[in-house]
Design an enzyme around this catalytic site. Structure first.
Site, PDB file in Angstrom:
ATOM      1  N   ARG A 224      50.672  33.137  83.047  1.00  0.00           N
ATOM      2  CA  ARG A 224      49.231  32.880  82.947  1.00  0.00           C
ATOM      3  C   ARG A 224      48.660  32.894  84.352  1.00  0.00           C
ATOM      4  NH1 ARG A 224      49.343  34.294  78.420  1.00  0.00           N
ATOM      5  NH2 ARG A 224      48.786  33.131  76.546  1.00  0.00           N
ATOM      6  N   HIS A 271      46.881  42.363  80.990  1.00  0.00           N
ATOM      7  CA  HIS A 271      47.449  41.440  79.988  1.00  0.00           C
ATOM      8  C   HIS A 271      48.115  42.214  78.841  1.00  0.00           C
ATOM      9  CE1 HIS A 271      47.139  37.100  78.302  1.00  0.00           C
ATOM     10  NE2 HIS A 271      48.207  37.717  77.813  1.00  0.00           N
TER      11      HIS A 271
HETATM   12  P1  NAP Z   1      58.364  28.405  75.876  1.00  0.00           P
HETATM   13  O1  NAP Z   1      59.469  28.848  74.978  1.00  0.00           O
HETATM   14  O2  NAP Z   1      57.541  27.231  75.489  1.00  0.00           O
HETATM   15  O3  NAP Z   1      59.019  28.160  77.312  1.00  0.00           O
HETATM   16  C1  NAP Z   1      58.333  27.548  78.344  1.00  0.00           C
HETATM   17  C2  NAP Z   1      59.331  27.226  79.452  1.00  0.00           C
HETATM   18  O4  NAP Z   1      58.604  26.660  80.557  1.00  0.00           O
HETATM   19  C3  NAP Z   1      60.359  26.187  79.022  1.00  0.00           C
HETATM   20  O5  NAP Z   1      61.611  26.494  79.584  1.00  0.00           O
HETATM   21  C4  NAP Z   1      59.803  24.888  79.629  1.00  0.00           C
HETATM   22  O6  NAP Z   1      60.790  23.926  79.935  1.00  0.00           O
HETATM   23  C5  NAP Z   1      59.220  25.424  80.917  1.00  0.00           C
HETATM   24  N1  NAP Z   1      58.205  24.482  81.431  1.00  0.00           N
HETATM   25  C6  NAP Z   1      57.024  24.140  80.904  1.00  0.00           C
HETATM   26  N2  NAP Z   1      56.386  23.240  81.668  1.00  0.00           N
HETATM   27  C7  NAP Z   1      57.216  22.998  82.706  1.00  0.00           C
HETATM   28  C8  NAP Z   1      57.146  22.158  83.839  1.00  0.00           C
HETATM   29  N3  NAP Z   1      56.085  21.373  84.066  1.00  0.00           N
HETATM   30  N4  NAP Z   1      58.182  22.160  84.698  1.00  0.00           N
HETATM   31  C9  NAP Z   1      59.257  22.933  84.474  1.00  0.00           C
HETATM   32  N5  NAP Z   1      59.405  23.764  83.413  1.00  0.00           N
HETATM   33  C10 NAP Z   1      58.382  23.787  82.553  1.00  0.00           C
HETATM   34  O7  NAP Z   1      57.330  29.597  76.124  1.00  0.00           O
HETATM   35  P2  NAP Z   1      57.604  31.183  76.032  1.00  0.00           P
HETATM   36  O8  NAP Z   1      57.555  31.639  74.619  1.00  0.00           O
HETATM   37  O9  NAP Z   1      58.805  31.509  76.822  1.00  0.00           O
HETATM   38  O10 NAP Z   1      56.289  31.730  76.745  1.00  0.00           O
HETATM   39  C11 NAP Z   1      56.006  31.407  78.101  1.00  0.00           C
HETATM   40  C12 NAP Z   1      54.576  31.810  78.430  1.00  0.00           C
HETATM   41  O11 NAP Z   1      54.466  33.239  78.541  1.00  0.00           O
HETATM   42  C13 NAP Z   1      53.533  31.482  77.365  1.00  0.00           C
HETATM   43  O12 NAP Z   1      53.135  30.119  77.433  1.00  0.00           O
HETATM   44  C14 NAP Z   1      52.411  32.414  77.712  1.00  0.00           C
HETATM   45  O13 NAP Z   1      51.550  31.770  78.627  1.00  0.00           O
HETATM   46  C15 NAP Z   1      53.106  33.582  78.406  1.00  0.00           C
HETATM   47  N6  NAP Z   1      52.989  34.844  77.645  1.00  0.00           N
HETATM   48  C16 NAP Z   1      52.386  35.910  78.232  1.00  0.00           C
HETATM   49  C17 NAP Z   1      52.290  37.109  77.536  1.00  0.00           C
HETATM   50  C18 NAP Z   1      51.672  38.316  78.177  1.00  0.00           C
HETATM   51  O14 NAP Z   1      51.458  39.323  77.504  1.00  0.00           O
HETATM   52  N7  NAP Z   1      51.370  38.304  79.452  1.00  0.00           N
HETATM   53  C19 NAP Z   1      52.806  37.225  76.244  1.00  0.00           C
HETATM   54  C20 NAP Z   1      53.411  36.109  75.685  1.00  0.00           C
HETATM   55  C21 NAP Z   1      53.510  34.915  76.388  1.00  0.00           C
HETATM   56  P3  NAP Z   1      61.626  23.217  78.750  1.00  0.00           P
HETATM   57  O15 NAP Z   1      62.514  24.306  78.184  1.00  0.00           O
HETATM   58  O16 NAP Z   1      62.409  22.174  79.430  1.00  0.00           O
HETATM   59  O17 NAP Z   1      60.624  22.722  77.759  1.00  0.00           O
END
Ligand code: NAP
Length: 308
Positions: A224, A271
């Protein structure tokens, strides 16, 4: 009959109205999928954060809101949304992200621009290093971060990752906590951001943290936009950061006059790193409705206190 309300923009409806019914059938569910059930009759809302439903209060019977996107920063804080909120975990979305991240990592690792832009008759014999000599760090070891970490590990990169809770991923150096954050960033040559946007992650990449990276590092952000302090990044492009590839921004679409568009060390992609793919996402939605009907715990629930 289960009533599912589809609340996303018009363009999404044709693909989802085709993909969801076979998934409901596969999961043994009888679902009436519509874009205009009366609120008090709705059992589940399949929602995009920018969809027509923004006031969830009238949906008194609704057992869960099933988000169509992985990111929830635009829907989780909605004060009218008191129902359980599940985020999207979709094989198609994950596969797309892996392909995008690997492509942009390889572009920088191999120095592809150097040869593509240098078609000038000069026989350049500088060899790219091996992946084994290029440390990569991924912030965020969730669904997307782990999948990307495994793909890059399998290509031979020494991969480190960082998450809130400690993880164990075979062949990946996993860090957590504040100390772990510094260890994960220190001397990384390619940094990939796959954190959700929360209060704790806003501007996590800033003037101080950018200096921890190796000289000549590449930053790749498909997470993001506000994860990065833009001014600090622009300043660092004049010092230790060689290039930033950015898919996400504070304002989207990125304004035409934004400095990123013309900056020679920035690549802007609109994006498009990945998106939810209706065919595979339909399974995630159907599985959660099946769980709701069977009285089982929903998958991928958002923790409102953490913001993701
Ligand atoms: P997810 O499964 O919720 O994983 C988030 C990861 O970030 C987890 O490992 C979490 O730790 C870690 N995290 C969150 N807050 C943290 C903090 N304060 N300190 C340390 N680690 C932290 O999410 P995801 O499915 O992988 O997606 C990640 C992000 O990608 C989405 O939220 C979205 O913003 C982005 N995205 C972008 C696109 C694009 O097209 N550009 C598409 C899809 C998604 P824990 O495992 O310990 O909870």
């Amino acid at each position: 009959m289960i009533n599912a309300l589809f609340s996303a923009n018009d363009a999404a409806w044709p693909d989802y109205s085709e993909a969801l019914p076979p998934a409901f059938k596969k999961f043994g569910l009888k679902v009436d999928l519509s874009r205009d059930h009366p609120p008090e009759t709705v059992d589940y809302i399949i929602a995009a954060p920018n969809g027509p439903v923004q006031d969830f209060a009238p949906f008194t019977r609704c057992k869960a809101v099933l988000n169509l996107w992985a990111g929830v920063e635009d829907i989780a804080p909605n004060p009218t949304l008191t129902q359980p909120l599940a985020r999207m975990v979709d094989k198609g979305l994950t596969d797309g992200m892996v392909e995008w991240v690997v492509a942009h990592t390889m572009r920088h690792h191999m120095g592809l621009d150097h040869h593509i832009n240098g078609q000038d008759g000069i026989w350049r014999t500088d060899y790219p290093p091996l992946a084994a000599d290029r440390p990569v760090t991924i912030l965020g070891l969730g669904e997307l971060g782990v999948a990307c970490a495994k793909a890059l590990r399998d290509l031979g990169f020494p991969v480190s990752g960082w998450s809130r809770s400690q993880k164990a991923v075979d062949g990946v150096t996993c860090h957590s906590g504040e100390d772990g954050f510094h260890r994960a960033l220190t001397d990384a040559e390619i940094l990939i951001l796959l954190l959700p946007l929360t209060d704790a992650t806003t501007n996590i990449i800033n003037a101080e943290t950018l200096t921890l990276l190796a000289k000549g590092a590449f930053v790749i952000n498909p997470g993001r936009g506000p994860l990065i302090d833009d001014d600090a990044l622009i300043a660092a492009l004049g010092t230790n950061i060689a290039h930033a590839t950015l898919d996400v921004f504070r304002t989207e679409p990125l304004p035409k006059n934004h400095v990123f568009w013309a900056h020679p060390q920035v690549t802007v992609t609109p994006h498009i790193a990945s998106t939810t793919r209706p065919k595979t996402a339909a399974n995630c939605i159907a599985e959660n409705i099946r769980r709701g009907e069977a009285g089982e715990a929903f998958l991928h629930l958002v923790d409102r206190s953490r913001g993701y």
